[in-house]
Each structure stands twice: as structure tokens, then as C-alpha cells.
Design a protein around this motif. Structure first.
Motif, PDB file in Angstrom:
ATOM      1  N   GLU A   1       0.840  -1.191   0.000  1.00  0.00           N
ATOM      2  CA  GLU A   1       0.000   0.000   0.000  1.00  0.00           C
ATOM      3  C   GLU A   1       0.876   1.242   0.000  1.00  0.00           C
ATOM      4  O   GLU A   1       1.791   1.366   0.806  1.00  0.00           O
ATOM      5  CB  GLU A   1      -0.906  -0.002   1.232  1.00  0.00           C
ATOM      6  N   ILE A   2       0.604   2.163  -0.922  1.00  0.00           N
ATOM      7  CA  ILE A   2       1.361   3.411  -0.988  1.00  0.00           C
ATOM      8  C   ILE A   2       0.557   4.481  -0.269  1.00  0.00           C
ATOM      9  O   ILE A   2      -0.344   5.106  -0.829  1.00  0.00           O
ATOM     10  CB  ILE A   2       1.654   3.818  -2.446  1.00  0.00           C
ATOM     11  N   GLY A   3       0.894   4.694   0.985  1.00  0.00           N
ATOM     12  CA  GLY A   3       0.151   5.660   1.781  1.00  0.00           C
ATOM     13  C   GLY A   3       0.578   7.090   1.526  1.00  0.00           C
ATOM     14  O   GLY A   3      -0.134   8.027   1.865  1.00  0.00           O
ATOM     15  N   GLY A   4       1.767   7.261   0.918  1.00  0.00           N
ATOM     16  CA  GLY A   4       2.255   8.596   0.610  1.00  0.00           C
ATOM     17  C   GLY A   4       2.225   8.831  -0.888  1.00  0.00           C
ATOM     18  O   GLY A   4       1.159   8.884  -1.497  1.00  0.00           O
ATOM     19  N   HIS A   5       3.414   8.937  -1.506  1.00  0.00           N
ATOM     20  CA  HIS A   5       3.512   9.003  -2.962  1.00  0.00           C
ATOM     21  C   HIS A   5       4.846   8.388  -3.371  1.00  0.00           C
ATOM     22  O   HIS A   5       5.767   8.305  -2.551  1.00  0.00           O
ATOM     23  CB  HIS A   5       3.383  10.450  -3.463  1.00  0.00           C
ATOM     24  N   PRO A   6       4.966   7.910  -4.619  1.00  0.00           N
ATOM     25  CA  PRO A   6       6.208   7.254  -5.028  1.00  0.00           C
ATOM     26  C   PRO A   6       7.417   8.182  -4.903  1.00  0.00           C
ATOM     27  O   PRO A   6       7.401   9.311  -5.370  1.00  0.00           O
ATOM     28  CB  PRO A   6       5.946   6.887  -6.498  1.00  0.00           C
ATOM     29  N   ILE A   7       8.461   7.675  -4.258  1.00  0.00           N
ATOM     30  CA  ILE A   7       9.675   8.443  -4.008  1.00  0.00           C
ATOM     31  C   ILE A   7      10.873   7.630  -4.500  1.00  0.00           C
ATOM     32  O   ILE A   7      10.962   6.427  -4.240  1.00  0.00           O
ATOM     33  CB  ILE A   7       9.814   8.752  -2.508  1.00  0.00           C
ATOM     34  N   SER A   8      11.784   8.287  -5.199  1.00  0.00           N
ATOM     35  CA  SER A   8      12.932   7.579  -5.767  1.00  0.00           C
ATOM     36  C   SER A   8      14.092   7.454  -4.786  1.00  0.00           C
ATOM     37  O   SER A   8      14.938   6.570  -4.921  1.00  0.00           O
ATOM     38  CB  SER A   8      13.422   8.316  -7.017  1.00  0.00           C
ATOM     39  N   GLY A   9      14.174   8.375  -3.819  1.00  0.00           N
ATOM     40  CA  GLY A   9      15.324   8.388  -2.918  1.00  0.00           C
ATOM     41  C   GLY A   9      16.491   9.176  -3.476  1.00  0.00           C
ATOM     42  O   GLY A   9      17.599   9.125  -2.934  1.00  0.00           O
ATOM     43  N   HIS A  10      16.249   9.949  -4.554  1.00  0.00           N
ATOM     44  CA  HIS A  10      17.281  10.799  -5.152  1.00  0.00           C
ATOM     45  C   HIS A  10      16.978  12.249  -4.784  1.00  0.00           C
ATOM     46  O   HIS A  10      16.015  12.843  -5.270  1.00  0.00           O
ATOM     47  CB  HIS A  10      17.307  10.618  -6.669  1.00  0.00           C
ATOM     48  N   ILE A  11      17.793  12.814  -3.912  1.00  0.00           N
ATOM     49  CA  ILE A  11      17.537  14.149  -3.366  1.00  0.00           C
ATOM     50  C   ILE A  11      17.815  15.226  -4.410  1.00  0.00           C
ATOM     51  O   ILE A  11      18.824  15.182  -5.116  1.00  0.00           O
ATOM     52  CB  ILE A  11      18.416  14.380  -2.121  1.00  0.00           C
ATOM     53  N   ASP A  12      16.912  16.200  -4.496  1.00  0.00           N
ATOM     54  CA  ASP A  12      17.085  17.307  -5.445  1.00  0.00           C
ATOM     55  C   ASP A  12      17.884  18.455  -4.849  1.00  0.00           C
ATOM     56  O   ASP A  12      18.706  19.062  -5.532  1.00  0.00           O
ATOM     57  CB  ASP A  12      15.711  17.827  -5.891  1.00  0.00           C
ATOM     58  N   CYS A  13      17.622  18.776  -3.605  1.00  0.00           N
ATOM     59  CA  CYS A  13      18.316  19.912  -2.997  1.00  0.00           C
ATOM     60  C   CYS A  13      18.158  19.858  -1.481  1.00  0.00           C
ATOM     61  O   CYS A  13      17.352  19.082  -0.956  1.00  0.00           O
ATOM     62  CB  CYS A  13      17.752  21.242  -3.519  1.00  0.00           C
ATOM     63  N   GLN A  14      18.907  20.696  -0.816  1.00  0.00           N
ATOM     64  CA  GLN A  14      18.723  20.908   0.612  1.00  0.00           C
ATOM     65  C   GLN A  14      17.871  22.154   0.828  1.00  0.00           C
ATOM     66  O   GLN A  14      17.981  23.139   0.095  1.00  0.00           O
ATOM     67  CB  GLN A  14      20.050  21.092   1.328  1.00  0.00           C
ATOM     68  N   ALA A  15      17.019  22.105   1.834  1.00  0.00           N
ATOM     69  CA  ALA A  15      16.238  23.258   2.266  1.00  0.00           C
ATOM     70  C   ALA A  15      16.565  23.491   3.742  1.00  0.00           C
ATOM     71  O   ALA A  15      17.315  22.724   4.344  1.00  0.00           O
ATOM     72  CB  ALA A  15      14.751  22.993   2.070  1.00  0.00           C
ATOM     73  N   ARG A  16      15.969  24.558   4.297  1.00  0.00           N
ATOM     74  CA  ARG A  16      16.218  24.847   5.710  1.00  0.00           C
ATOM     75  C   ARG A  16      14.925  25.206   6.426  1.00  0.00           C
ATOM     76  O   ARG A  16      14.005  25.754   5.825  1.00  0.00           O
ATOM     77  CB  ARG A  16      17.224  25.985   5.869  1.00  0.00           C
TER      78      ARG A  16
ATOM     79  N   LEU B   1      15.168  17.543   0.332  1.00  0.00           N
ATOM     80  CA  LEU B   1      13.925  17.632  -0.437  1.00  0.00           C
ATOM     81  C   LEU B   1      14.016  16.788  -1.698  1.00  0.00           C
ATOM     82  O   LEU B   1      15.039  16.796  -2.392  1.00  0.00           O
ATOM     83  CB  LEU B   1      13.635  19.077  -0.861  1.00  0.00           C
ATOM     84  N   GLU B   2      12.949  16.057  -1.976  1.00  0.00           N
ATOM     85  CA  GLU B   2      12.768  15.408  -3.278  1.00  0.00           C
ATOM     86  C   GLU B   2      11.442  15.885  -3.851  1.00  0.00           C
ATOM     87  O   GLU B   2      10.392  15.699  -3.249  1.00  0.00           O
ATOM     88  CB  GLU B   2      12.781  13.884  -3.180  1.00  0.00           C
ATOM     89  N   ILE B   3      11.512  16.524  -5.005  1.00  0.00           N
ATOM     90  CA  ILE B   3      10.328  17.052  -5.670  1.00  0.00           C
ATOM     91  C   ILE B   3       9.509  15.904  -6.256  1.00  0.00           C
ATOM     92  O   ILE B   3      10.059  14.904  -6.722  1.00  0.00           O
ATOM     93  CB  ILE B   3      10.739  18.027  -6.791  1.00  0.00           C
ATOM     94  N   GLU B   4       8.206  16.053  -6.233  1.00  0.00           N
ATOM     95  CA  GLU B   4       7.323  15.042  -6.852  1.00  0.00           C
ATOM     96  C   GLU B   4       7.534  15.075  -8.359  1.00  0.00           C
ATOM     97  O   GLU B   4       7.397  16.116  -9.002  1.00  0.00           O
ATOM     98  CB  GLU B   4       5.871  15.351  -6.480  1.00  0.00           C
ATOM     99  N   ARG B   5       7.920  13.932  -8.937  1.00  0.00           N
ATOM    100  CA  ARG B   5       8.376  13.897 -10.324  1.00  0.00           C
ATOM    101  C   ARG B   5       7.297  14.271 -11.333  1.00  0.00           C
ATOM    102  O   ARG B   5       7.577  14.916 -12.347  1.00  0.00           O
ATOM    103  CB  ARG B   5       8.937  12.516 -10.663  1.00  0.00           C
TER     104      ARG B   5
END
Length: 242
Positions: free
Chosen positions: A94-109, A184-188
Motif C-alpha cells: 500500500e502506498i500511503g504517501g507518494h512514489p519516491i525515488s530516494g534521489h535528493i534534489d536539494c537541501q532546504a532549511r 527535499l525530493e520534488i514530486e516527479r
């Protein structure tokens, strides 16, 4: 692939540095590693890492290359640091969130923390180049957790997420303070849609964009547009974000 539903919190118990490579030893709660094989993937604060060795039933090693240390918050981890972890998704889960690749796009604060009754609100500051992909009610992965954007100010460069007590219990977000770095990983799907629209606009209107920006800067033009209910500041920010 991961689901963005953080399964537990792990702790860094050892760090071994070699040229261009850092090995983390993480300790997991009982049962987390059951049945796991060498080469399996684990999302560590949202970063997809590979298990290189097991040290007993609750400890595992992960090698992280220099590029990943520079791009993500993993480079700032120390012995004792706590991180969000999730094992790779299996077929039929079950995907309770959304598909995530594990490839980080950037750091946020973390820009600020608010604590309304029974809630916990993080305002997160995002680099301008990535803010174009953040929309209210959209998905975003923060330290591996699939979260819904509650509010977003693209011109100011921040968004907010509201966290319920269960999310705080299951993750490290309750530990975060103003100034702390986040992955952060943006939703593709959102990224593809925004980039496609941007490319289309560039092809058709690209030469006109400087003229449009100049028009919006004219006080008389801006006043007329505002009188018609057009948010000139948002329009200007959109052009600048491009």
C-alpha cells in the motif's frame, strides 16, 4: 522506490571516513532488518542507500560517496544523529504517501517552527530554482517523508507543512529547529508538468518575456492590472523564477 511513509528512526553509531567515501553504521529498532539481504535499499532521511554489511540483527553499514555527502544532509551527520528510515517498497504494498525515488534534489532549511495545539508547523525555505515545483496541496518528500504542502509563497521562497502527533512520533521532525537543513525530493509528475509548460512557453513567448517584465514594472500598468484583480507581484515573481 519508496512510499514516503517513514517506518522508523535509526541512529548513527559509527562513521568511517576514507578518501571520497564515508561509511555509516546505523542502529535500527528490533525487527526492522529482518529478512533483509546485502544490496537492499533503505531510504535514510530520504536518500536511497545500499546495505553493504550487517552487524548483528539491528545494525547495518552504508557507503556514501562524496557527491551524495555534498548534496544532502548526510554530510552533516555525526555519531548519535537520528534519521528517518524506510525500507524499499515491495510489489503490492500500500502506498500511503507518494512514489519516491530516494534521489535528493536539494537541501532546504527550517525557516520557523510553530506549535498550535495538537499540531506542529514547519515553514521551510527552498532554493529559488526548486520553488517553482512546490504548490499548495501538492506532494513533496522532506527527509524521506511524503508530506502535503499546506501553504506556499513562491515569491518569498517558502512552504509550510502541518504535522500531526503521529507523524512527530514516527519521525525526527519534532527535533528540528530553525536553521536545520532538510533533504527535499520534488514530486516527479509535478516537475515534468512544470518543465514541459516552461519549455513550451520559452518556445512561443521567450523573446517577449523581457518586455512583459518591463511592462509589469511600469507603475501605471501595474495599477491597472491590480484594479482588474491581477496579482502583479505574483506575476512578476513567476517571471523571475523562470
Amino acid at each position: 522506490m519508496f512510499t514516503g511513509i517513514v517506518q522508523s528512526i535509526a541512529q548513527v553509531v559509527a562513521i568511517d571516513d576514507r578518501p571520497g567515501l564515508r561509511t555509516f553504521t546505523l542502529e535500527f529498532p528490533p525487527g526492522f532488518l529482518d529478512g533483509q539481504e546485502i544490496g537492499a535499499s533503505v531510504a535514510c532521511d530520504g536518500c536511497c542507500l545500499t546495505v553493504t554489511r550487517h552487524q548483528g540483527p539491528q545494525r547495518a553499514d552504508f557507503d556514501v560517496m562524496q557527491q551524495s555527502l555534498n548534496l544532502t544532509t548526510l554530510g552533516g551527520l555525526q555519531v548519535g544523529s537520528r534519521i528517518n528510515v524506510e525500507r524499499a517498497a515491495r510489489d503490492g504494498v500500500e502506498i500511503g504517501g507518494h512514489p519516491i525515488s530516494g534521489h535528493i534534489d536539494c537541501q532546504a532549511r527550517v525557516a520557523s517552527v510553530r506549535r498550535p495545539e495538537n499540531n506542529h508547523v514547519l515553514r521551510i525555505a527552498v532554493p529559488p530554482a526548486w520553488m517553482r515545483y512546490v504548490f499548495p496541496k501538492g506532494y513533496i518528500a522532506v527527509n524521506g517523508a511524503s508530506l502535503t504542502v499546506a501553504e506556499a509563497d513562491r515569491s518569498a521562497g517558502w512552504f509550510e507543512v502541518w504535522l500531526i502527533p503521529e507523524t512527530l512520533r514516527q519521525t525526527t521532525f519534532g527535533d528540528k529547529a530553525e536553521g536545520d537543513a532538510l533533504n527535499l525530493e520534488i514530486e516527479r509528475g509535478t516537475q515534468v508538468m512544470v518543465d514541459t509548460v516552461r519549455d513550451t512557453i520559452d518556445e512561443r513567448l521567450g523573446p517577449l518575456l523581457p518586455a512583459l517584465a518591463a511592462l509589469l514594472a511600469e507603475p501605471d500598468i501595474a495599477a491597472r492590472l491590480q484594479a482588474r484583480g491581477i496579482d502583479v507581484a505574483a506575476a512578476t515573481a513567476t517571471l523571475q523564477l523562470r
